[in-house]
Write a protein that holds these residues in place. Structure first.
Motif, PDB file in Angstrom:
ATOM      1  N   LYS A   1     -15.145 -12.560  -9.556  1.00  0.00           N
ATOM      2  CA  LYS A   1     -15.102 -11.108  -9.657  1.00  0.00           C
ATOM      3  C   LYS A   1     -16.469 -10.495  -9.376  1.00  0.00           C
ATOM      4  N   THR A   2     -17.521 -11.166  -9.832  1.00  0.00           N
ATOM      5  CA  THR A   2     -18.880 -10.678  -9.606  1.00  0.00           C
ATOM      6  C   THR A   2     -19.224 -10.680  -8.127  1.00  0.00           C
ATOM      7  N   ILE A   3     -18.824 -11.741  -7.423  1.00  0.00           N
ATOM      8  CA  ILE A   3     -19.070 -11.846  -5.984  1.00  0.00           C
ATOM      9  C   ILE A   3     -18.357 -10.708  -5.248  1.00  0.00           C
ATOM     10  N   VAL A   4     -17.096 -10.474  -5.612  1.00  0.00           N
ATOM     11  CA  VAL A   4     -16.317  -9.400  -4.981  1.00  0.00           C
ATOM     12  C   VAL A   4     -16.977  -8.053  -5.234  1.00  0.00           C
ATOM     13  N   PHE A   5     -17.370  -7.820  -6.477  1.00  0.00           N
ATOM     14  CA  PHE A   5     -17.988  -6.547  -6.838  1.00  0.00           C
ATOM     15  C   PHE A   5     -19.271  -6.316  -6.049  1.00  0.00           C
ATOM     16  N   LYS A   6     -20.126  -7.352  -5.945  1.00  0.00           N
ATOM     17  CA  LYS A   6     -21.386  -7.216  -5.215  1.00  0.00           C
ATOM     18  C   LYS A   6     -21.135  -6.944  -3.737  1.00  0.00           C
ATOM     19  N   ARG A   7     -20.117  -7.597  -3.159  1.00  0.00           N
ATOM     20  CA  ARG A   7     -19.792  -7.360  -1.757  1.00  0.00           C
ATOM     21  C   ARG A   7     -19.343  -5.918  -1.544  1.00  0.00           C
ATOM     22  N   GLN A   8     -18.485  -5.449  -2.430  1.00  0.00           N
ATOM     23  CA  GLN A   8     -17.977  -4.082  -2.313  1.00  0.00           C
ATOM     24  C   GLN A   8     -19.091  -3.063  -2.482  1.00  0.00           C
ATOM     25  N   GLN A   9     -20.028  -3.357  -3.383  1.00  0.00           N
ATOM     26  CA  GLN A   9     -21.160  -2.452  -3.565  1.00  0.00           C
ATOM     27  C   GLN A   9     -22.040  -2.422  -2.324  1.00  0.00           C
ATOM     28  N   ALA A  10     -22.189  -3.581  -1.665  1.00  0.00           N
ATOM     29  CA  ALA A  10     -22.991  -3.642  -0.444  1.00  0.00           C
ATOM     30  C   ALA A  10     -22.349  -2.811   0.666  1.00  0.00           C
ATOM     31  N   ILE A  11     -21.033  -2.877   0.768  1.00  0.00           N
ATOM     32  CA  ILE A  11     -20.321  -2.077   1.780  1.00  0.00           C
ATOM     33  C   ILE A  11     -20.462  -0.599   1.461  1.00  0.00           C
ATOM     34  N   LEU A  12     -20.298  -0.253   0.185  1.00  0.00           N
ATOM     35  CA  LEU A  12     -20.406   1.146  -0.217  1.00  0.00           C
ATOM     36  C   LEU A  12     -21.817   1.677   0.019  1.00  0.00           C
ATOM     37  N   LYS A  13     -22.815   0.837  -0.226  1.00  0.00           N
ATOM     38  CA  LYS A  13     -24.199   1.237   0.013  1.00  0.00           C
ATOM     39  C   LYS A  13     -24.426   1.534   1.493  1.00  0.00           C
ATOM     40  N   ALA A  14     -23.875   0.679   2.348  1.00  0.00           N
ATOM     41  CA  ALA A  14     -23.997   0.893   3.794  1.00  0.00           C
ATOM     42  C   ALA A  14     -23.312   2.194   4.210  1.00  0.00           C
ATOM     43  N   LEU A  15     -22.178   2.477   3.602  1.00  0.00           N
ATOM     44  CA  LEU A  15     -21.466   3.720   3.886  1.00  0.00           C
ATOM     45  C   LEU A  15     -22.294   4.932   3.478  1.00  0.00           C
ATOM     46  N   LYS A  16     -22.907   4.858   2.320  1.00  0.00           N
ATOM     47  CA  LYS A  16     -23.693   5.979   1.811  1.00  0.00           C
ATOM     48  C   LYS A  16     -24.943   6.212   2.644  1.00  0.00           C
ATOM     49  N   GLU A  17     -25.473   5.130   3.217  1.00  0.00           N
ATOM     50  CA  GLU A  17     -26.683   5.253   4.023  1.00  0.00           C
ATOM     51  C   GLU A  17     -26.398   5.758   5.431  1.00  0.00           C
ATOM     52  N   LYS A  18     -25.283   5.279   6.028  1.00  0.00           N
ATOM     53  CA  LYS A  18     -25.010   5.573   7.426  1.00  0.00           C
ATOM     54  C   LYS A  18     -23.771   6.443   7.641  1.00  0.00           C
ATOM     55  N   ASN A  19     -23.011   6.663   6.576  1.00  0.00           N
ATOM     56  CA  ASN A  19     -21.798   7.473   6.627  1.00  0.00           C
ATOM     57  C   ASN A  19     -20.620   6.748   7.287  1.00  0.00           C
ATOM     58  N   VAL A  20     -20.900   5.810   8.184  1.00  0.00           N
ATOM     59  CA  VAL A  20     -19.872   5.067   8.901  1.00  0.00           C
ATOM     60  C   VAL A  20     -20.226   3.582   8.909  1.00  0.00           C
ATOM     61  N   VAL A  21     -19.211   2.732   8.747  1.00  0.00           N
ATOM     62  CA  VAL A  21     -19.411   1.293   8.932  1.00  0.00           C
ATOM     63  C   VAL A  21     -18.364   0.768   9.905  1.00  0.00           C
ATOM     64  N   HIS A  22     -18.758  -0.278  10.634  1.00  0.00           N
ATOM     65  CA  HIS A  22     -17.844  -0.941  11.548  1.00  0.00           C
ATOM     66  C   HIS A  22     -17.539  -2.333  11.016  1.00  0.00           C
ATOM     67  N   VAL A  23     -16.269  -2.682  11.024  1.00  0.00           N
ATOM     68  CA  VAL A  23     -15.803  -3.912  10.383  1.00  0.00           C
ATOM     69  C   VAL A  23     -16.571  -5.133  10.855  1.00  0.00           C
ATOM     70  N   GLU A  24     -16.672  -5.331  12.165  1.00  0.00           N
ATOM     71  CA  GLU A  24     -17.304  -6.539  12.697  1.00  0.00           C
ATOM     72  C   GLU A  24     -18.778  -6.619  12.301  1.00  0.00           C
TER      73      GLU A  24
END
Length: 264
Positions: free
Chosen positions: A5-28
């Motif tokens: 669960k901790t690994i999943v949470f950290k991954r999701q936070q990393a994605i959310l952080k990227a979204l907040k910084e760049k507004n857009v993320v690309h899956v690949e």
């Protein structure tokens, strides 16, 4: 399990952080950066979309910055602090519904989950949550959708038609999900269009009005006012809410149920 669960949470936070910084993320790109599969990233983005944090497009997602205040977005990821609290609260709330009750549920995802736990009880549930259509429910539960203009991002029904429907109904209980509740700010939400519907539900409820809210929403104040704390009979939350704010709310005469977090 906890480590997973901790690994999943950290991954999701990393994605959310990227979204907040760049507004857009690309899956690949994000999959390569985090060393996970594209399927895993798509699954996380789908979850964010269900939380109304992002709008997905082919190959990526865009952050919906207007949905929530900046400081709250990370907390609403469906981790231990998100989805589990919703289920704990919804299960308890369902136990309060009695045979023959007519009940209001607003557009909150926590309120909608009450349908999952409302079993063997003949009741009428009235909601402006479009996601309730097709949602699993007990055969004894009669579901009434208010109708109205669809607010796409949340699939909620708003506007004059929804208000007219609610004005013809008197409920025994109301369960209102919020973006925040505090003595100072009252009952608040992040969506202006939903305030009138919430107000009408509170007004047309002749019995107890319950606020269903995760612990991090206690003491928070969002942009749009749905009602005063004096209209609330009880707040249903999970242990860990701000103690000072809980004390203030109790001093207004509101009962507060702080449920045990089984994941702690």
């Amino acid at each position: 399990m906890k480590n997973s669960k901790t690994i999943v949470f950290k991954r999701q936070q990393a994605i959310l952080k990227a979204l907040k910084e760049k507004n857009v993320v690309h899956v690949e790109n994000i999959a390569q950066k985090l060393n996970v599969s594209a399927t895993t990233v798509r699954r996380d983005l789908q979850m964010f979309e269900q939380q109304h944090l992002v709008e997905r497009f082919h190959g990526g997602a865009k952050l919906l910055r207007e949905t929530l205040k900046e400081e709250d977005s990370a907390l609403l990821v469906q981790s231990d602090k998100g989805i589990s609290q919703k289920h704990i609260i919804a299960k308890y709330a369902a136990s309060l519904i009695e045979e023959g009750d007519t009940v209001f549920l607003n557009s909150s995802s926590t309120a909608l989950l009450i349908l999952d736990y409302l079993k063997n009880t003949r009741a009428v549930v009235v909601t402006n949550n479009g996601n309730a259509i097709g949602h699993n429910k007990d055969s004894k539960v009669e579901l009434i959708i208010t109708g109205g203009e669809v607010y796409e991002r949340k699939q909620s029904m708003v506007g004059d038609f929804a208000l007219h429907t609610l004005s013809k109904i008197t409920a025994d209980k109301a369960f209102i999900g919020v973006s925040g509740i505090s003595v100072k700010g009252g009952i608040t939400t992040s969506v202006l269009q939903e305030t009138a519907v919430n107000e009408m539900m509170l007004k047309r409820c002749q019995g107890s009005c319950y606020i269903v809210a995760a612990n991090f929403k206690i003491g928070k104040e969002h942009n749009f006012l749905s009602g005063a704390v004096e209209q609330v009979s009880e707040i249903i939350t999970v242990e860990g809410a701000d103690k000072e704010e809980v004390k203030k709310l109790k001093n207004t005469g509101i009962d507060i149920v702080e449920l045990a977090n089984i994941n702690d």
